[in-house]
Structure formats: C-alpha cells, structure tokens
Design a protein around this motif. Sequence first.
Motif, PDB file in Angstrom:
ATOM      1  N   GLU A  38      28.788   2.584 -41.514  1.00  6.63           N
ATOM      2  CA  GLU A  38      28.340   1.599 -41.559  1.00  6.63           C
ATOM      3  C   GLU A  38      27.459   0.834 -41.973  1.00  6.63           C
ATOM      4  OE1 GLU A  38      25.431   2.506 -37.942  1.00  6.63           O
ATOM      5  OE2 GLU A  38      26.537   3.192 -36.555  1.00  6.63           O
ATOM      6  N   HIS A  39      26.970   1.013 -43.406  1.00  6.49           N
ATOM      7  CA  HIS A  39      26.353   0.834 -44.215  1.00  6.49           C
ATOM      8  C   HIS A  39      26.625   1.362 -45.707  1.00  6.49           C
ATOM      9  CE1 HIS A  39      23.885   0.538 -41.077  1.00  6.49           C
ATOM     10  NE2 HIS A  39      22.672  -0.708 -41.672  1.00  6.49           N
ATOM     11  N   PRO A  40      27.937  -0.090 -46.089  1.00  2.74           N
ATOM     12  CA  PRO A  40      28.617   0.465 -46.975  1.00  2.74           C
ATOM     13  C   PRO A  40      28.403  -0.252 -48.053  1.00  2.74           C
ATOM     14  CG  PRO A  40      30.023  -1.498 -46.089  1.00  2.74           C
ATOM     15  CD  PRO A  40      29.155  -0.896 -44.960  1.00  2.74           C
ATOM     16  N   GLU A  41      27.158  -0.291 -47.935  1.00  3.36           N
ATOM     17  CA  GLU A  41      26.595  -0.465 -49.466  1.00  3.36           C
ATOM     18  C   GLU A  41      25.696  -0.183 -50.473  1.00  3.36           C
ATOM     19  OE1 GLU A  41      23.649  -1.637 -45.861  1.00  3.36           O
ATOM     20  OE2 GLU A  41      26.189  -2.272 -46.852  1.00  3.36           O
ATOM     21  N   VAL A  42      25.640   0.711 -49.803  1.00  4.20           N
ATOM     22  CA  VAL A  42      24.707   2.046 -50.484  1.00  4.20           C
ATOM     23  C   VAL A  42      25.746   3.652 -50.143  1.00  4.20           C
ATOM     24  CG1 VAL A  42      22.446   1.400 -49.018  1.00  4.20           C
ATOM     25  CG2 VAL A  42      24.120   3.091 -47.969  1.00  4.20           C
ATOM     26  N   LYS A  43      26.763   2.858 -50.009  1.00  2.77           N
ATOM     27  CA  LYS A  43      28.129   4.426 -50.003  1.00  2.77           C
ATOM     28  C   LYS A  43      27.513   4.855 -51.292  1.00  2.77           C
ATOM     29  CE  LYS A  43      32.660   4.070 -50.132  1.00  2.77           C
ATOM     30  NZ  LYS A  43      33.530   3.616 -50.025  1.00  2.77           N
ATOM     31  N   ASP A  44      28.109   3.582 -52.659  1.00  8.92           N
ATOM     32  CA  ASP A  44      28.564   4.036 -53.567  1.00  8.92           C
ATOM     33  C   ASP A  44      26.913   4.858 -54.718  1.00  8.92           C
ATOM     34  OD1 ASP A  44      31.594   3.218 -53.080  1.00  8.92           O
ATOM     35  OD2 ASP A  44      30.496   0.781 -53.869  1.00  8.92           O
ATOM     36  N   GLN A  45      26.478   3.854 -53.955  1.00 10.31           N
ATOM     37  CA  GLN A  45      25.110   4.513 -54.669  1.00 10.31           C
ATOM     38  C   GLN A  45      24.324   5.948 -54.334  1.00 10.31           C
ATOM     39  OE1 GLN A  45      21.140   2.212 -53.112  1.00 10.31           O
ATOM     40  NE2 GLN A  45      20.161   2.999 -54.920  1.00 10.31           N
ATOM     41  N   ILE A  46      25.243   6.865 -52.876  1.00  6.02           N
ATOM     42  CA  ILE A  46      24.479   7.598 -52.394  1.00  6.02           C
ATOM     43  C   ILE A  46      26.090   8.090 -53.065  1.00  6.02           C
ATOM     44  CG2 ILE A  46      24.528   9.583 -50.541  1.00  6.02           C
ATOM     45  CD1 ILE A  46      23.330   7.370 -49.136  1.00  6.02           C
ATOM     46  N   LEU A  47      26.815   8.273 -53.111  1.00  6.72           N
ATOM     47  CA  LEU A  47      28.101   8.949 -53.327  1.00  6.72           C
ATOM     48  C   LEU A  47      28.038   9.362 -55.204  1.00  6.72           C
ATOM     49  CD1 LEU A  47      30.981   8.219 -51.188  1.00  6.72           C
ATOM     50  CD2 LEU A  47      29.586  10.290 -50.970  1.00  6.72           C
ATOM     51  N   GLY A  48      27.786   8.346 -55.986  1.00  2.35           N
ATOM     52  CA  GLY A  48      26.922   8.149 -57.258  1.00  2.35           C
ATOM     53  C   GLY A  48      26.215   9.142 -57.748  1.00  2.35           C
ATOM     54  N   MET A  49      25.107   9.179 -56.638  1.00  4.49           N
ATOM     55  CA  MET A  49      23.932  10.259 -57.286  1.00  4.49           C
ATOM     56  C   MET A  49      24.763  11.707 -56.481  1.00  4.49           C
ATOM     57  SD  MET A  49      21.800  11.925 -55.928  1.00  4.49           S
ATOM     58  CE  MET A  49      19.923  12.244 -55.865  1.00  4.49           C
ATOM     59  N   VAL A  50      25.279  12.072 -55.840  1.00  2.00           N
ATOM     60  CA  VAL A  50      25.986  12.986 -55.182  1.00  2.00           C
ATOM     61  C   VAL A  50      27.317  14.064 -56.450  1.00  2.00           C
ATOM     62  CG1 VAL A  50      27.401  14.595 -53.656  1.00  2.00           C
ATOM     63  CG2 VAL A  50      25.149  12.787 -52.729  1.00  2.00           C
ATOM     64  N   SER A  51      27.734  13.235 -57.114  1.00  2.00           N
ATOM     65  CA  SER A  51      28.855  13.506 -57.559  1.00  2.00           C
ATOM     66  C   SER A  51      28.334  13.478 -59.176  1.00  2.00           C
ATOM     67  CB  SER A  51      30.221  12.068 -57.910  1.00  2.00           C
ATOM     68  OG  SER A  51      29.356  10.944 -58.583  1.00  2.00           O
ATOM     69  N   ARG A  52      27.100  12.862 -59.141  1.00  2.00           N
ATOM     70  CA  ARG A  52      26.076  13.264 -60.782  1.00  2.00           C
ATOM     71  C   ARG A  52      25.685  14.639 -60.435  1.00  2.00           C
ATOM     72  NH1 ARG A  52      23.203   9.056 -61.538  1.00  2.00           N
ATOM     73  NH2 ARG A  52      22.156   9.930 -63.502  1.00  2.00           N
ATOM     74  N   LEU A  53      25.046  15.156 -59.615  1.00  2.00           N
ATOM     75  CA  LEU A  53      24.323  16.179 -59.623  1.00  2.00           C
ATOM     76  C   LEU A  53      25.693  17.383 -58.919  1.00  2.00           C
ATOM     77  CD1 LEU A  53      21.452  15.909 -56.779  1.00  2.00           C
ATOM     78  CD2 LEU A  53      21.492  16.504 -58.674  1.00  2.00           C
ATOM     79  N   ALA A  54      26.838  17.433 -58.899  1.00  2.00           N
ATOM     80  CA  ALA A  54      27.679  18.472 -58.169  1.00  2.00           C
ATOM     81  C   ALA A  54      27.818  19.292 -59.474  1.00  2.00           C
ATOM     82  CB  ALA A  54      28.644  17.977 -57.826  1.00  2.00           C
ATOM     83  N   PRO A  55      28.022  18.280 -60.979  1.00  2.00           N
ATOM     84  CA  PRO A  55      28.725  18.645 -62.260  1.00  2.00           C
ATOM     85  C   PRO A  55      27.706  19.389 -62.180  1.00  2.00           C
ATOM     86  CG  PRO A  55      29.353  16.443 -62.037  1.00  2.00           C
ATOM     87  CD  PRO A  55      28.644  17.201 -60.863  1.00  2.00           C
ATOM     88  N   ALA A  56      26.546  19.124 -62.041  1.00  2.00           N
ATOM     89  CA  ALA A  56      25.248  19.614 -62.850  1.00  2.00           C
ATOM     90  C   ALA A  56      24.986  21.059 -62.113  1.00  2.00           C
ATOM     91  CB  ALA A  56      24.045  18.426 -62.831  1.00  2.00           C
ATOM     92  N   GLY A  57      24.670  20.705 -60.978  1.00  2.00           N
ATOM     93  CA  GLY A  57      24.596  22.035 -60.277  1.00  2.00           C
ATOM     94  C   GLY A  57      26.259  22.954 -60.290  1.00  2.00           C
ATOM     95  N   SER A  58      27.154  22.776 -60.697  1.00  2.00           N
ATOM     96  CA  SER A  58      27.953  23.523 -60.374  1.00  2.00           C
ATOM     97  C   SER A  58      28.110  25.192 -61.613  1.00  2.00           C
ATOM     98  CB  SER A  58      29.129  22.670 -60.181  1.00  2.00           C
ATOM     99  OG  SER A  58      29.400  22.144 -60.924  1.00  2.00           O
ATOM    100  N   LEU A  59      26.914  24.514 -62.574  1.00  2.00           N
ATOM    101  CA  LEU A  59      27.294  25.277 -64.477  1.00  2.00           C
ATOM    102  C   LEU A  59      26.634  26.436 -64.166  1.00  2.00           C
ATOM    103  CD1 LEU A  59      27.055  21.907 -66.358  1.00  2.00           C
ATOM    104  CD2 LEU A  59      29.092  22.723 -66.109  1.00  2.00           C
ATOM    105  N   GLY A  60      26.322  27.012 -63.166  1.00  2.00           N
ATOM    106  CA  GLY A  60      25.804  28.053 -63.563  1.00  2.00           C
ATOM    107  C   GLY A  60      24.116  28.201 -63.638  1.00  2.00           C
ATOM    108  N   ALA A  61      23.809  28.659 -63.768  1.00  2.00           N
ATOM    109  CA  ALA A  61      22.223  29.552 -64.510  1.00  2.00           C
ATOM    110  C   ALA A  61      21.480  29.171 -65.618  1.00  2.00           C
ATOM    111  CB  ALA A  61      22.312  30.863 -63.556  1.00  2.00           C
ATOM    112  N   SER A  62      22.760  28.936 -66.399  1.00  2.00           N
ATOM    113  CA  SER A  62      22.193  28.742 -68.112  1.00  2.00           C
ATOM    114  C   SER A  62      21.036  28.218 -68.530  1.00  2.00           C
ATOM    115  CB  SER A  62      23.783  27.967 -68.597  1.00  2.00           C
ATOM    116  OG  SER A  62      23.580  27.284 -68.716  1.00  2.00           O
ATOM    117  N   PRO A  63      20.019  27.833 -69.254  1.00  2.00           N
ATOM    118  CA  PRO A  63      19.346  26.732 -69.335  1.00  2.00           C
ATOM    119  C   PRO A  63      20.024  25.350 -69.827  1.00  2.00           C
ATOM    120  CG  PRO A  63      18.775  28.738 -70.543  1.00  2.00           C
ATOM    121  CD  PRO A  63      20.229  29.325 -69.863  1.00  2.00           C
ATOM    122  N   ALA A  64      21.150  24.980 -70.291  1.00  2.00           N
ATOM    123  CA  ALA A  64      21.692  23.929 -70.502  1.00  2.00           C
ATOM    124  C   ALA A  64      21.778  23.747 -68.761  1.00  2.00           C
ATOM    125  CB  ALA A  64      22.600  24.032 -71.935  1.00  2.00           C
ATOM    126  N   ALA A  65      22.348  24.274 -68.378  1.00  2.00           N
ATOM    127  CA  ALA A  65      22.954  24.041 -66.702  1.00  2.00           C
ATOM    128  C   ALA A  65      22.025  23.342 -66.445  1.00  2.00           C
ATOM    129  CB  ALA A  65      23.660  25.137 -66.351  1.00  2.00           C
TER     130      ALA A  65
END
Length: 161
Positions: A38-65
């Motif tokens: 219903e609100h495509p204007e926020v879709k890119d913003q929300i999906l962009g944030m989630v896509s940046r969090l996914a790689p950061a969260g999937s690196l495991g528990a190393s200090p760098a990750a």
Amino acid sequence: MGAIMSKRNALVAFIKVAGPAFGLIRTQLPRLLTYLEEHPEVKDQILGMVSRLAPAGSLGASPAALMRQVEVLREQVSYLNASADSPWEADIAADLGRRLDNVEHSIRTVDVLTGRQRRRRLRSIRDYLTGLTDQILARFINESVEDSELGDERGRGAIEP
C-alpha cells in the motif's frame, strides 16, 4: 497480481535467509507485506535497511562482525533520533544509542578474555545484539511508516536514513 506475488515471494525468501535476527519481521510479515504494497514509497527504505543488516548479522560472533552490526544499527538510531516527533521518542532513541555504546564497549573488552570465556562472551553479546536489533528494526519500521504518512499529509515523502 502476479507481480505482487513475485515480490512477496522474493521478500519471504530474503527474510528466511536473513536469519534469527529478524524474528520480528517474520512474525509481522503479513502486516508488513500489506503495508509495503500500500505504501511503496517506504519499501525501498525499509528493505534497504534490512538488506544491510542481514550481511552484518550473518557473519557470526566475531568481534569484527559484531562491530559491523553495531555500525549499521547506529545509522538507524541516528535516523530515529533525527525523526523523533516527541521528547519520548527522542529519549528512546538516546537509550538505544547508549545500549549500542555498551555493546561496543563489551566487544572491545572481550580481547582480554581467553578461549572458552571469550567465545561465551561473544555469543552472549551476539544474542543481546540480536534482541536489540529486533527492537531497533521495529522502531525503524514504525518511524519510517509514520514519517511516510506525515509526509503524505504534508506533500513530501519519508525522511531518508
């Protein structure tokens, strides 16, 4: 209708791959998908944030990750602070920022620990950061939606993070 289903299927597949840090999205998926349709204007913003969090969260528990995930979350907390519409929202954003400061400090001090203690502490930090990620993500989505709705009323779109 086919285009909507393919977007929905792509989003569902992405969220399944994103991992346990996105439990909130998985539980709120039907509501989120309806809103994004219903609100495509926020879709890119929300999906962009989630896509940046996914790689950061999937690196495991190393200090760098963990530090990378903290950096991404800091950007979202900055957005929450900048778009706070009340002192209450500003206080929440400030509290989230302090909690990220504490996580960052914990990550830096883990180097003094040895072997098993270090691994346990990193897992503990990762688990805490997963919960904090869910909280920040929920606030980010709500604030993006709110800013989009206010923007529609004022004749402009959502604020960019």
